[in-house]
Enzyme design. Structure first.
Site, short mmCIF file in Angstrom:
data_model
loop_
_atom_site.label_atom_id
_atom_site.label_comp_id
_atom_site.label_asym_id
_atom_site.label_seq_id
_atom_site.Cartn_x
_atom_site.Cartn_y
_atom_site.Cartn_z
N GLU A 99 2.40 66.10 43.17
CA GLU A 99 2.57 66.62 41.83
C GLU A 99 2.81 68.11 42.01
O GLU A 99 2.03 68.80 42.66
CB GLU A 99 1.32 66.37 40.98
CG GLU A 99 1.41 66.86 39.57
CD GLU A 99 2.44 66.13 38.74
OE1 GLU A 99 2.99 66.76 37.81
OE2 GLU A 99 2.71 64.94 38.99
N ASP B 24 6.13 63.85 41.41
CA ASP B 24 7.37 64.63 41.36
C ASP B 24 8.18 64.49 42.64
O ASP B 24 9.40 64.48 42.61
CB ASP B 24 7.05 66.11 41.13
CG ASP B 24 6.41 66.36 39.78
OD1 ASP B 24 6.87 65.75 38.79
OD2 ASP B 24 5.46 67.16 39.71
N SER C 122 10.29 62.17 36.64
CA SER C 122 8.85 62.00 36.83
C SER C 122 8.02 62.54 35.68
O SER C 122 7.02 61.95 35.31
CB SER C 122 8.41 62.64 38.15
OG SER C 122 8.73 64.02 38.15
N GLU D 292 10.36 72.09 42.05
CA GLU D 292 10.40 70.91 42.92
C GLU D 292 11.44 71.09 44.03
O GLU D 292 11.19 70.74 45.19
CB GLU D 292 10.71 69.66 42.10
CG GLU D 292 9.58 69.27 41.16
CD GLU D 292 10.00 68.29 40.08
OE1 GLU D 292 11.13 67.74 40.15
OE2 GLU D 292 9.20 68.06 39.17
#
Length: 119
Positions: free
Chosen positions: A52, A39, A30, A10
């Site tokens: 995501e 996310d 998340s 991420e």
């Protein structure tokens, strides 16, 4: 994927998006939340996207339709575009979630023509 690998992916995604002119925030917890949330949330000043994020050390990812549907529901409620970002080894690919079709699990590969390139 472990929490740490997911969080690291991420962060790499946020760095990439910021280089492309987006402002981004990671959504805390998340993957552990009891309700649907992405996310990452990102905006380029015009469009807002909820993402995501996935990381795989392979050339294929199977993602559950339930996970895709949850992102779609969040996007409808939040008023944004749902996107799936997958880092296959070192290469990022993006899919417009609304275009993903399948039952049960959806197979994604880095050279799949349905990958979106508008991010």
């Amino acid at each position: 994927m472990s929490y740490r690998k997911g969080a690291d992916a991420e962060r790499r995604l946020i760095k990439l998006l910021r280089e492309k002119g987006y402002e981004c925030v990671r959504v805390a917890g998340s993957g552990r939340a009891r309700f649907e949330q992405p996310d990452v949330l990102a905006s380029d000043g015009g469009k807002v996207i909820c993402i995501e994020c996935k990381f795989v050390n392979k050339d294929v990812l199977y993602i559950s339709k339930n996970e895709i549907d949850a992102l779609k529901r969040f996007a409808r409620r939040f008023g944004c575009k749902p996107v799936l970002a997958v880092q296959f080894k070192k290469r990022w690919r993006f899919w417009e979630v609304e275009k993903l079709k399948g039952k049960g699990y959806i197979k994604l590969e880095p050279n799949q023509p349905s990958a979106s390139s508008d991010i």
